[in-house]
Each structure stands twice: as structure tokens, then as C-alpha cells.
Design an enzyme around this catalytic site. Sequence first.
Site, short mmCIF file in Angstrom:
data_model
loop_
_atom_site.label_atom_id
_atom_site.label_comp_id
_atom_site.label_asym_id
_atom_site.label_seq_id
_atom_site.Cartn_x
_atom_site.Cartn_y
_atom_site.Cartn_z
N ARG A 1 15.51 6.78 10.95
CA ARG A 1 14.82 8.06 11.12
C ARG A 1 15.19 8.65 12.47
NH1 ARG A 1 8.42 6.62 12.36
NH2 ARG A 1 8.78 5.35 14.22
N ARG B 1 11.65 -8.17 14.53
CA ARG B 1 12.59 -7.05 14.45
C ARG B 1 12.46 -6.23 15.72
NH1 ARG B 1 16.50 -6.95 11.07
NH2 ARG B 1 16.39 -4.70 10.78
N GLU C 1 16.80 6.25 15.44
CA GLU C 1 16.18 4.92 15.48
C GLU C 1 16.97 3.95 14.60
OE1 GLU C 1 11.82 3.46 14.13
OE2 GLU C 1 11.85 5.09 15.62
N ARG D 1 0.87 10.10 -4.33
CA ARG D 1 -0.25 11.00 -4.54
C ARG D 1 0.11 12.00 -5.63
NH1 ARG D 1 -0.79 12.03 1.94
NH2 ARG D 1 -1.61 9.96 2.49
N ASP E 1 -1.81 -1.27 14.32
CA ASP E 1 -1.88 0.11 14.76
C ASP E 1 -2.68 0.14 16.06
OD1 ASP E 1 -0.45 1.20 12.64
OD2 ASP E 1 -2.24 1.41 11.39
N ARG F 1 0.83 -1.21 0.00
CA ARG F 1 0.00 0.00 0.00
C ARG F 1 0.87 1.27 0.00
NH1 ARG F 1 -2.06 -3.42 3.70
NH2 ARG F 1 -1.21 -2.22 5.44
N TYR G 1 1.41 -7.32 13.62
CA TYR G 1 1.63 -5.91 13.87
C TYR G 1 0.29 -5.19 13.73
CZ TYR G 1 3.07 -1.10 13.60
OH TYR G 1 3.19 0.24 13.85
#
Length: 395
Positions: free
Chosen positions: A297, A266, A322, A186, A372, A182, A370
Site C-alpha cells: 500500500r 514481520r 510500504e 458489507r 490496536d 473477521r 498485535y
Amino acid sequence: MTSNERNAMPDLVIVGAGIFGLTIAQQAVEKLGAQVTIIDVRDHIGGNAYSYMDPETGAEIHKYGAHLFHTSNERVWDYVNRFTDFTDYVHRVYATHDGEVFPLPINLGTINQFFHASYTPAQAKALIEEQAGELAGTDPANLNDQGISLIGRPLYEAFIKNYTAKQWQTDASELPASIIKRLPVRFNYNNRYFKDTWEGLPKDGYTTWLKRMIDDPRISVRLETDFFDESQPLNKKALLEAGVPVVYTGPVDRYFDYDLGELKWRTVDFKEVRYDEGDHFGCPVMNFSDADVPYTRAIEFKNFNPERAAEQNPDRTVVWEEYSRFADRDDEPYYPINTDEDKALYAKYKAKAAEEPKVVFGGRLGTYAYYDMDQVFDQALTSFATEVAPLIAQQ
């Protein structure tokens, strides 16, 4: 165990004080008036959503990495708003590539900046399709080819290839395409990261929000308590012998003492850097897309809460870099690797879990997935109604 000892047991024991466990606890006391005990091996509630205030900078530190709440699930949105108000924070991400900063997700602004052009949406679409070459419109099996098919080779190699290699320590040609199925591109200038209906951060912080959920005398919490430690009374052996319903949110393979093998994860390491300035990056999250920067990041926590500027130190800021790597057994597991081998192993553990008559497995660790945050709330609300409540009612 004597009858008196059994009678002293709560109606429900929850292993893990993360979002899944806290939601189950809240529902159990509200819907059934149950007596609930939550145990957690950590020294705080909230699981990986736990946060704390940094006294030097006034920043709210997300101890286990940036947590950003967003959802299009009305049931979840209504539920969480019972316990917290949300800021109007809208997440936007930027990426440093070759000494230049670009907006993400890849949008018309990224494309025009990268190619030093002024393409219209139609022209940009045509360009991306041309740069995808023979992979345009295909359904590749690996991440490398999938990325090229979605955004073309130049943009993929600039923003995705090396970032993903650092994140997974695996060549992109050997990673499944599902990781970026996904991947958004845009063809307008919208650089809002999430597309959900609702988005924001808890006004009083994550830990305050989560404490409110379990602010009830029928809920007790025991921290630094190991479910597998038989020297403490609410251990696995004792609870199973007593027939007390258990909600288990730890690693599913750990529950079974790894007897079928270990599921692979991970993990993430953080390096803290402090600067003698009020704002170092000018944004909350800066990705580093190039291979010569070892971290993926950097997170500048003050920038998640600009509404708190008056309470923050204008001369100091804190940044966490990170670093991603494969997890050992004693590391904090963050992301399931989910190879075909892992999926097959989890299916075996799931079958064993189904044979545990009074144990409900939930959360990302308990189901090797995983999620959200909003998905965890949704999963917990459903699990309480369909699995946990019937167990308590049988008592």
C-alpha cells in the site's frame, strides 16, 4: 550497590516510551505520587505512534506507518481525551486492482463496480454464496479457503490473495485462517473502514498528545539509553539487584537473551516518494492488490489532516510506499507471526516472565501480540492497577 545509590533510584523504571509505558508512568505519578524514570533506546518518545512534521509539505509523518485511533472502549476514550482533542477524521481505504480503483472494505459498491452490475443487497449475498461454492458456510483452517468462503473466489483473488501474499511472503494456503477471520463484507454502500463508536486523529499530532501525558516533574525520560547496557546506571542487572520495580515493554525474548530461541516477527520497510502536486492519490491510504506491484500500500500523509490544508504546501506532497518482509533481529518488529511453534515458544517465555518478581511485561513486544492503540491503553490501565501499583506500594 550502596544504600545511597539505592535511595537515588526512582520508585519505578519503565523500559520503553511507547503508549504502554507512558500510560503506566502517568498513572503512577497521578495515583501514587511515584518518582518514575522512563528509558528508551530510541531518540524519541511515543514508540511506534511517534510522528513529526515534514517542513516541505506540512504533512504530519507517522514514522512507523499509519496510526489511526479508534475505539469502542469508553474507559479508554475518556482517558485519552484528557490529553488531546480529536479531529473528525473517518478512515476510508481504496484499492487499485487491474488499473481500476475500488472502495474497501468490500461492500455493495465494490461488488457492483467489480461485476459491472446493479445488485441489490439480497442479490449480492446470493452471488457471494454461489461463488464461495463448496466452501460456503464452512470453517476452513487456512487463509485461502477462509477468504473464498467469506467473499467468494473472484473477489478474494482480486483483492485479498495477492495482497496477503505480499504482506506475509507466504502462500495463502499455508497461512492460518485466523488472519482474516473477521474479513468484513458489507451488503450496503458503507465504506467506513472501522465500526468503532469513536474515531479520529489527535488535533495537535501524536507526539504532542503523548508528551502531554508525561508532562510532570516526577517523570524523567532518558532517551538513547539501552536497558541492557551495563555502562549506564539504569541497566537490567543493577535494577534487579536493587529491587527497583521495572515495567519492561521490549521484546520478551531479548529480555532473556534469547535463551529459548527467537520469536518471529514481520517488519515493514518504507520508500518515500515526493510529487510536484498537492494531492497524488486523493485519499490517505491506497492498497495495491495485484502481484506485479511489489508494495502492499501507499500512504499519503497530507490526506489524514484535511483540516490543516491552509498550513500545507499546495504544490508538494509526500507518499510512503510500504513493503513487508520477515524481520531480522535488528529490524523493527511490527507483526507477530504467531505460528503454533511461536505460540509454544512464547508460552515458555511467559512462564519465565512470571518468575521475575519485580518486573511487569507489557505492550505488544513484551507480550508477543498485535494490538490496536486503544487496546494498549486499556491493557496499560489494567496492568497498572493489578500489577504495577502493588509493586510500588511494597517499596
